[in-house]
Write an enzyme that holds these catalytic residues in place. Structure first.
Site, PDB file in Angstrom:
ATOM      1  N   LYS A 111     -56.517  10.105 -82.266  1.00  0.00           N
ATOM      2  CA  LYS A 111     -57.050  10.725 -83.451  1.00  0.00           C
ATOM      3  C   LYS A 111     -58.679  10.689 -83.601  1.00  0.00           C
ATOM      4  O   LYS A 111     -59.319  11.823 -83.951  1.00  0.00           O
ATOM      5  CB  LYS A 111     -56.562  10.269 -84.791  1.00  0.00           C
ATOM      6  CG  LYS A 111     -55.030  10.673 -85.206  1.00  0.00           C
ATOM      7  CD  LYS A 111     -54.631   9.847 -86.104  1.00  0.00           C
ATOM      8  CE  LYS A 111     -52.892  10.515 -86.185  1.00  0.00           C
ATOM      9  NZ  LYS A 111     -52.370   9.847 -87.579  1.00  0.00           N
ATOM     10  N   GLY A 160     -45.788  18.776 -92.661  1.00  0.00           N
ATOM     11  CA  GLY A 160     -46.450  20.262 -92.722  1.00  0.00           C
ATOM     12  C   GLY A 160     -45.565  21.233 -93.573  1.00  0.00           C
ATOM     13  O   GLY A 160     -46.110  21.602 -94.260  1.00  0.00           O
ATOM     14  N   ARG A 195     -61.286  13.758 -83.706  1.00  0.00           N
ATOM     15  CA  ARG A 195     -62.473  13.683 -84.629  1.00  0.00           C
ATOM     16  C   ARG A 195     -63.852  14.003 -83.875  1.00  0.00           C
ATOM     17  O   ARG A 195     -64.616  14.914 -84.314  1.00  0.00           O
ATOM     18  CB  ARG A 195     -62.861  12.246 -85.152  1.00  0.00           C
ATOM     19  CG  ARG A 195     -61.631  12.189 -86.251  1.00  0.00           C
ATOM     20  CD  ARG A 195     -62.028  10.882 -86.999  1.00  0.00           C
ATOM     21  NE  ARG A 195     -60.813  10.521 -88.191  1.00  0.00           N
ATOM     22  CZ  ARG A 195     -61.216   9.769 -88.947  1.00  0.00           C
ATOM     23  NH1 ARG A 195     -62.124   8.996 -89.277  1.00  0.00           N
ATOM     24  NH2 ARG A 195     -60.243   9.470 -90.140  1.00  0.00           N
ATOM     25  N   ARG A 248     -44.288  29.717 -83.755  1.00  0.00           N
ATOM     26  CA  ARG A 248     -44.298  29.787 -82.291  1.00  0.00           C
ATOM     27  C   ARG A 248     -43.596  30.952 -81.705  1.00  0.00           C
ATOM     28  O   ARG A 248     -42.452  31.031 -82.300  1.00  0.00           O
ATOM     29  CB  ARG A 248     -44.020  28.320 -81.686  1.00  0.00           C
ATOM     30  CG  ARG A 248     -45.252  27.341 -82.337  1.00  0.00           C
ATOM     31  CD  ARG A 248     -45.409  26.113 -81.564  1.00  0.00           C
ATOM     32  NE  ARG A 248     -44.388  25.077 -82.300  1.00  0.00           N
ATOM     33  CZ  ARG A 248     -43.673  24.206 -81.522  1.00  0.00           C
ATOM     34  NH1 ARG A 248     -43.862  24.293 -80.009  1.00  0.00           N
ATOM     35  NH2 ARG A 248     -43.014  23.211 -81.890  1.00  0.00           N
ATOM     36  N   GLY A 268     -48.084  23.708 -87.392  1.00  0.00           N
ATOM     37  CA  GLY A 268     -47.245  22.592 -87.299  1.00  0.00           C
ATOM     38  C   GLY A 268     -46.268  22.619 -88.701  1.00  0.00           C
ATOM     39  O   GLY A 268     -46.205  21.674 -89.323  1.00  0.00           O
ATOM     40  N   HIS A 325     -48.187  -0.905 -85.568  1.00  0.00           N
ATOM     41  CA  HIS A 325     -48.627  -0.318 -86.891  1.00  0.00           C
ATOM     42  C   HIS A 325     -48.105  -1.248 -88.072  1.00  0.00           C
ATOM     43  O   HIS A 325     -48.910  -1.186 -88.838  1.00  0.00           O
ATOM     44  CB  HIS A 325     -47.971   1.178 -87.043  1.00  0.00           C
ATOM     45  CG  HIS A 325     -48.371   2.064 -85.800  1.00  0.00           C
ATOM     46  ND1 HIS A 325     -48.290   3.280 -85.905  1.00  0.00           N
ATOM     47  CD2 HIS A 325     -49.365   2.030 -84.979  1.00  0.00           C
ATOM     48  CE1 HIS A 325     -48.859   4.060 -84.994  1.00  0.00           C
ATOM     49  NE2 HIS A 325     -49.412   3.197 -84.183  1.00  0.00           N
TER      50      HIS A 325
HETATM   51  P1  NDP Z   1     -43.510  16.081 -86.786  1.00  0.00           P
HETATM   52  O1  NDP Z   1     -42.919  15.231 -85.671  1.00  0.00           O
HETATM   53  O2  NDP Z   1     -42.714  16.463 -87.929  1.00  0.00           O
HETATM   54  O3  NDP Z   1     -44.105  17.212 -86.048  1.00  0.00           O
HETATM   55  C1  NDP Z   1     -45.201  18.112 -86.706  1.00  0.00           C
HETATM   56  C2  NDP Z   1     -45.278  19.580 -85.906  1.00  0.00           C
HETATM   57  O4  NDP Z   1     -45.757  19.286 -84.788  1.00  0.00           O
HETATM   58  C3  NDP Z   1     -43.816  20.285 -85.745  1.00  0.00           C
HETATM   59  O5  NDP Z   1     -43.243  20.757 -86.541  1.00  0.00           O
HETATM   60  C4  NDP Z   1     -44.385  21.153 -84.473  1.00  0.00           C
HETATM   61  O6  NDP Z   1     -44.761  22.574 -85.253  1.00  0.00           O
HETATM   62  C5  NDP Z   1     -45.500  20.424 -83.975  1.00  0.00           C
HETATM   63  N1  NDP Z   1     -45.828  20.509 -82.444  1.00  0.00           N
HETATM   64  C6  NDP Z   1     -45.027  19.612 -81.946  1.00  0.00           C
HETATM   65  N2  NDP Z   1     -45.197  19.871 -80.599  1.00  0.00           N
HETATM   66  C7  NDP Z   1     -45.973  20.933 -80.509  1.00  0.00           C
HETATM   67  C8  NDP Z   1     -46.200  22.007 -79.228  1.00  0.00           C
HETATM   68  N3  NDP Z   1     -46.022  21.576 -78.067  1.00  0.00           N
HETATM   69  N4  NDP Z   1     -46.835  23.203 -79.737  1.00  0.00           N
HETATM   70  C9  NDP Z   1     -47.095  23.389 -81.003  1.00  0.00           C
HETATM   71  N5  NDP Z   1     -46.773  22.593 -82.203  1.00  0.00           N
HETATM   72  C10 NDP Z   1     -46.109  21.366 -81.630  1.00  0.00           C
HETATM   73  O7  NDP Z   1     -44.956  15.348 -87.379  1.00  0.00           O
HETATM   74  P2  NDP Z   1     -45.113  14.267 -88.823  1.00  0.00           P
HETATM   75  O8  NDP Z   1     -45.022  15.199 -89.771  1.00  0.00           O
HETATM   76  O9  NDP Z   1     -44.096  13.381 -88.374  1.00  0.00           O
HETATM   77  O10 NDP Z   1     -46.693  13.867 -88.221  1.00  0.00           O
HETATM   78  C11 NDP Z   1     -47.754  14.393 -88.731  1.00  0.00           C
HETATM   79  C12 NDP Z   1     -48.938  13.475 -88.746  1.00  0.00           C
HETATM   80  O11 NDP Z   1     -48.629  12.498 -89.758  1.00  0.00           O
HETATM   81  C13 NDP Z   1     -49.394  12.696 -87.549  1.00  0.00           C
HETATM   82  O12 NDP Z   1     -50.577  12.742 -87.538  1.00  0.00           O
HETATM   83  C14 NDP Z   1     -48.726  11.345 -87.722  1.00  0.00           C
HETATM   84  O13 NDP Z   1     -49.419  10.407 -87.215  1.00  0.00           O
HETATM   85  C15 NDP Z   1     -49.111  11.029 -89.378  1.00  0.00           C
HETATM   86  N6  NDP Z   1     -47.888  10.605 -89.869  1.00  0.00           N
HETATM   87  C16 NDP Z   1     -48.105   9.358 -90.755  1.00  0.00           C
HETATM   88  C17 NDP Z   1     -47.094   8.446 -91.492  1.00  0.00           C
HETATM   89  C18 NDP Z   1     -47.507   7.753 -92.406  1.00  0.00           C
HETATM   90  O14 NDP Z   1     -46.645   6.629 -92.796  1.00  0.00           O
HETATM   91  N7  NDP Z   1     -48.416   7.453 -93.001  1.00  0.00           N
HETATM   92  C19 NDP Z   1     -45.743   8.674 -91.015  1.00  0.00           C
HETATM   93  C20 NDP Z   1     -45.574   9.785 -90.165  1.00  0.00           C
HETATM   94  C21 NDP Z   1     -46.350  10.474 -89.608  1.00  0.00           C
HETATM   95  P3  NDP Z   1     -43.960  23.782 -85.793  1.00  0.00           P
HETATM   96  O15 NDP Z   1     -43.756  23.603 -86.795  1.00  0.00           O
HETATM   97  O16 NDP Z   1     -44.772  24.963 -85.140  1.00  0.00           O
HETATM   98  O17 NDP Z   1     -42.665  23.804 -84.785  1.00  0.00           O
HETATM   99  C1  GO6 Z   2     -45.892   5.905 -88.955  1.00  0.00           C
HETATM  100  C2  GO6 Z   2     -42.011   3.444 -87.821  1.00  0.00           C
HETATM  101  C3  GO6 Z   2     -40.905   3.532 -88.888  1.00  0.00           C
HETATM  102  C4  GO6 Z   2     -41.700   3.091 -86.651  1.00  0.00           C
HETATM  103  C5  GO6 Z   2     -49.364   5.429 -89.886  1.00  0.00           C
HETATM  104  C6  GO6 Z   2     -40.916   2.425 -86.001  1.00  0.00           C
HETATM  105  C7  GO6 Z   2     -49.390   6.712 -87.872  1.00  0.00           C
HETATM  106  C8  GO6 Z   2     -49.975   6.034 -89.018  1.00  0.00           C
HETATM  107  C9  GO6 Z   2     -49.496   4.307 -92.146  1.00  0.00           C
HETATM  108  O1  GO6 Z   2     -43.298   7.435 -89.037  1.00  0.00           O
HETATM  109  O2  GO6 Z   2     -45.421   3.945 -85.928  1.00  0.00           O
HETATM  110  O3  GO6 Z   2     -38.604   2.612 -89.104  1.00  0.00           O
HETATM  111  O4  GO6 Z   2     -50.199   4.860 -90.945  1.00  0.00           O
HETATM  112  O5  GO6 Z   2     -38.551   1.633 -86.539  1.00  0.00           O
HETATM  113  O6  GO6 Z   2     -51.561   6.150 -88.947  1.00  0.00           O
HETATM  114  C10 GO6 Z   2     -43.587   5.369 -87.875  1.00  0.00           C
HETATM  115  C11 GO6 Z   2     -45.060   5.660 -87.681  1.00  0.00           C
HETATM  116  C12 GO6 Z   2     -43.225   4.142 -88.301  1.00  0.00           C
HETATM  117  C13 GO6 Z   2     -42.877   6.351 -88.099  1.00  0.00           C
HETATM  118  C14 GO6 Z   2     -45.807   4.180 -87.017  1.00  0.00           C
HETATM  119  C15 GO6 Z   2     -47.266   6.198 -88.737  1.00  0.00           C
HETATM  120  C16 GO6 Z   2     -48.003   5.427 -89.689  1.00  0.00           C
HETATM  121  C17 GO6 Z   2     -48.118   6.589 -87.889  1.00  0.00           C
HETATM  122  C18 GO6 Z   2     -39.607   2.721 -88.191  1.00  0.00           C
HETATM  123  C19 GO6 Z   2     -39.656   2.348 -86.923  1.00  0.00           C
HETATM  124  C20 GO6 Z   2     -38.485   2.948 -90.291  1.00  0.00           C
END
Ligand code: NDP
Ligand code: GO6
Length: 318
Positions: free
Chosen positions: A144, A20, A148, A39, A14, A276
């Site tokens: 998730k 990533g 785990r 990929r 990813g 969330h």
């Molecule tokens: P992205 O939407 O950027 O996707 C990450 C990667 O997933 C893509 O680049 C792609 O890999 C891979 N992927 C998607 N579909 C497929 C498939 N069919 N086969 C293989 N690979 C695939 O992810 P994020 O970085 O946004 O999210 C990553 C994690 O972070 C998640 O667990 C999310 O819940 C969490 N998160 C937490 C946030 C927070 O505020 N704490 C905010 C946003 C996300 P490739 O590079 O190979 O194309």
């Molecule tokens: C991030 C979002 C932002 C949703 C987490 C709707 C998993 C988590 C902090 O990244 O749905 O506007 O913990 O209109 O465990 C998204 C998600 C937040 C996007 C939550 C997330 C956070 C995923 C938006 C919106 C900025």
């Protein structure tokens, strides 16, 4: 940790994604031999930015390994090349959400038998503490937790990196939904706006993630990202922004009942988001617990990392 650098090989699955790409960068920066899953042609299609990013990783010294979740053996072959696997599979509903695909990766790691540490796609609220989460957003945590369970059933050594909201989604917009930039006049404040929220610059999340891959202190544990100087309340975040701007914003306070009611009529991704945000801003789910024996706090373990404070972070938005 000792000063001796391990030579653990790291595979990022990813690697072109939002978090990533930063993990690939941090792995290279910390000197690990870094492998990135590329990929096959049919899955990249004409996504030229994805290809460009992969090629830029290669120019920086990463090894590209071809593989697909539709080809189990290719996953086994890829993980056999390395010691550590970090999966950053998508899990944001308005982008894509394929967290359950990770079960295939877990199976491949089990079959390969050589992986010393696996970090699944977590990077958010600790799903182990979200058993009570609201529908439909709880799907993120339920999935998730299934991943785990598969990891632990297969006795694969792991670290779960959890506990912070990404600054790009929660700080730059002063935690407003549906936008990524700060509001100009009015800001919606959740409840009294006094809940502490753990927020971290995504580059720092990546740095801590790589710091932990060879650390015995986080083997089979959760690494919580909860830096004491980045636990602002929403009000404090707004205050930082007002100071940068030299202007006050109008605050509109929204009760939890009204906020939850706003879910009605939204699309699925919006409903997930409201759930969330509710847990983060009304319940305080990122900060309302002590880190117990099952976890370690990142800034405590790695005091040498100078994490970005939110006043510094927000400057670029001004
Ligand atoms: P992205 O939407 O950027 O996707 C990450 C990667 O997933 C893509 O680049 C792609 O890999 C891979 N992927 C998607 N579909 C497929 C498939 N069919 N086969 C293989 N690979 C695939 O992810 P994020 O970085 O946004 O999210 C990553 C994690 O972070 C998640 O667990 C999310 O819940 C969490 N998160 C937490 C946030 C927070 O505020 N704490 C905010 C946003 C996300 P490739 O590079 O190979 O194309
Ligand atoms: C991030 C979002 C932002 C949703 C987490 C709707 C998993 C988590 C902090 O990244 O749905 O506007 O913990 O209109 O465990 C998204 C998600 C937040 C996007 C939550 C997330 C956070 C995923 C938006 C919106 C900025």
């Amino acid at each position: 940790m000792s000063n001796e650098k391990s030579n653990r090989k790291v595979l990022v699955v990813g690697g072109t994604g939002y978090i990533g790409r930063r993990i690939v960068k941090a792995s290279l920066a910390q000197g690990y031999p870094t492998y990135v899953l590329q990929r096959p042609a049919a899955e990249i299609g004409l996504d030229i930015e994805k290809l460009e990013m992969l090629l830029s990783f290669k120019k920086q010294g990463a090894h590209l390994v071809e593989g697909s979740f539709s080809d189990f053996q290719s996953l086994v072959d890829a993980v056999k090349k390395v010691d550590v696997v970090i999966c950053t599979m998508s899990g944001v509903h308005f982008r894509s959400h394929n967290l359950m695909l990770q079960l295939k990766l877990v199976e491949a790691i089990k079959q390969a038998g050589n992986v010393k540490r696996f970090l699944p796609s977590e990077f958010g609220l600790d799903p182990a503490r979200m058993g009570h989460a609201l529908e439909p957003g709880r799907v993120t945590f339920d999935e998730k937790m299934k991943v785990r369970k598969a990891i632990e059933d297969a006795k694969i050594p792991f670290t779960y990196v959890c506990g912070a909201a990404f600054a790009g989604y929660f700080a730059g917009n002063l935690s407003q939904m549906g936008t990524l930039v700060p509001p100009k006049d009015k800001v919606l404040v959740y409840g009294d706006g006094n809940t502490k929220v753990s927020i971290m610059d995504e580059d720092d999340i990546a740095t801590y993630t790589i710091k932990t891959i060879d650390d015995p202190r986080t083997l089979n544990k959760t690494l919580y990202l909860r830096p004491p100087e980045n636990l602002p309340t929403q009000r404090e975040l707004v205050q930082i922004w007002e100071n940068l701007l030299g202007k006050k914003l109008e605050k509109i306070f929204i009760s939890k009942e009204d906020f939850l009611a706003s879910m009605k009529g939204m699309d699925f991704a919006g409903q997930v988001g409201v759930g969330h945000f509710y847990h983060i801003f009304y319940e305080g789910s990122l900060t309302n617990f002590e880190i117990g024996r099952e976890g370690e706090e990142a800034s405590k373990l790695y005091p040498e990392v100078k994490y970005t404070r939110m006043d510094e972070y927000l400057k670029v938005y001004a």
